[in-house]
Design a protein around this motif. Sequence first.
Motif, short mmCIF file in Angstrom:
data_model
loop_
_atom_site.label_atom_id
_atom_site.label_comp_id
_atom_site.label_asym_id
_atom_site.label_seq_id
_atom_site.Cartn_x
_atom_site.Cartn_y
_atom_site.Cartn_z
N SER A 1 0.82 -1.21 0.00
CA SER A 1 0.00 0.00 0.00
C SER A 1 0.85 1.26 0.00
CB SER A 1 -0.95 0.01 1.20
OG SER A 1 -0.20 0.08 2.41
N SER A 2 2.04 1.20 0.62
CA SER A 2 2.88 2.40 0.67
C SER A 2 3.66 2.61 -0.62
CB SER A 2 3.85 2.32 1.86
OG SER A 2 4.79 1.28 1.65
N GLY A 3 3.83 1.55 -1.40
CA GLY A 3 4.52 1.68 -2.68
C GLY A 3 6.03 1.60 -2.58
N SER A 4 6.57 1.45 -1.37
CA SER A 4 8.02 1.34 -1.22
C SER A 4 8.42 -0.13 -1.19
CB SER A 4 8.48 2.03 0.06
OG SER A 4 7.95 1.36 1.19
N PHE A 5 9.55 -0.39 -1.82
CA PHE A 5 10.03 -1.77 -1.91
C PHE A 5 11.54 -1.72 -1.83
CE2 PHE A 5 10.62 -5.87 -4.11
CZ PHE A 5 9.75 -6.63 -3.35
N ILE B 1 15.55 -3.12 -1.57
CA ILE B 1 16.38 -4.09 -2.29
C ILE B 1 16.44 -5.40 -1.52
CG2 ILE B 1 18.74 -4.58 -3.05
CD1 ILE B 1 18.97 -1.63 -3.78
N ALA B 2 16.46 -5.33 -0.20
CA ALA B 2 16.49 -6.54 0.61
C ALA B 2 15.21 -7.36 0.42
CB ALA B 2 16.66 -6.19 2.09
N GLU B 3 14.09 -6.69 0.32
CA GLU B 3 12.82 -7.40 0.08
C GLU B 3 12.81 -8.02 -1.32
OE1 GLU B 3 10.20 -4.17 0.78
OE2 GLU B 3 9.74 -4.79 2.82
N ALA B 4 13.35 -7.30 -2.30
CA ALA B 4 13.41 -7.83 -3.66
C ALA B 4 14.33 -9.05 -3.71
CB ALA B 4 13.91 -6.75 -4.62
N ARG B 5 15.48 -8.98 -3.05
CA ARG B 5 16.40 -10.12 -3.00
C ARG B 5 15.75 -11.31 -2.33
NH1 ARG B 5 19.61 -13.08 -0.19
NH2 ARG B 5 19.26 -12.10 1.79
N LYS B 6 15.02 -11.07 -1.25
CA LYS B 6 14.34 -12.16 -0.55
C LYS B 6 13.30 -12.81 -1.46
CE LYS B 6 11.48 -13.15 3.46
NZ LYS B 6 10.68 -12.58 4.53
N TRP B 7 12.56 -12.00 -2.20
CA TRP B 7 11.55 -12.55 -3.11
C TRP B 7 12.21 -13.37 -4.21
CZ3 TRP B 7 10.16 -12.67 -8.19
CH2 TRP B 7 8.87 -13.14 -8.47
N VAL B 8 13.33 -12.89 -4.76
CA VAL B 8 14.04 -13.62 -5.81
C VAL B 8 14.55 -14.95 -5.28
CG1 VAL B 8 16.12 -13.60 -7.26
CG2 VAL B 8 14.63 -11.61 -7.19
#
Length: 96
Positions: free
Chosen positions: A9-13, A15-22
Amino acid sequence: MAEEAKTASSGSFSIAEARKWVVENKLRTVGGLWASGIAGSVLYNMRKPGEKMSVKIIHARLHAQAFTLAALLAAAGVEYWEHSSNPTKKDARQPL
């Protein structure tokens, strides 16, 4: 779950979250990179008016092979980096 909703909802993402998702979705990542590479290659080759359709298809296929190899190498790199950064974590695939 509430954290994911808050982040979405906040629109912020980060790099650590992106790496975790990958790391958690390696096959989706490889598949997404492959599909977007194929789509881009086909669109790029179709914009060339002076080439035959057979040449366009061959070029798209060669690009697809390159994208596939790049995506697999990237997945292998993530896997290697994950295991080298966490040496205490036991791998379930290794025999005891």
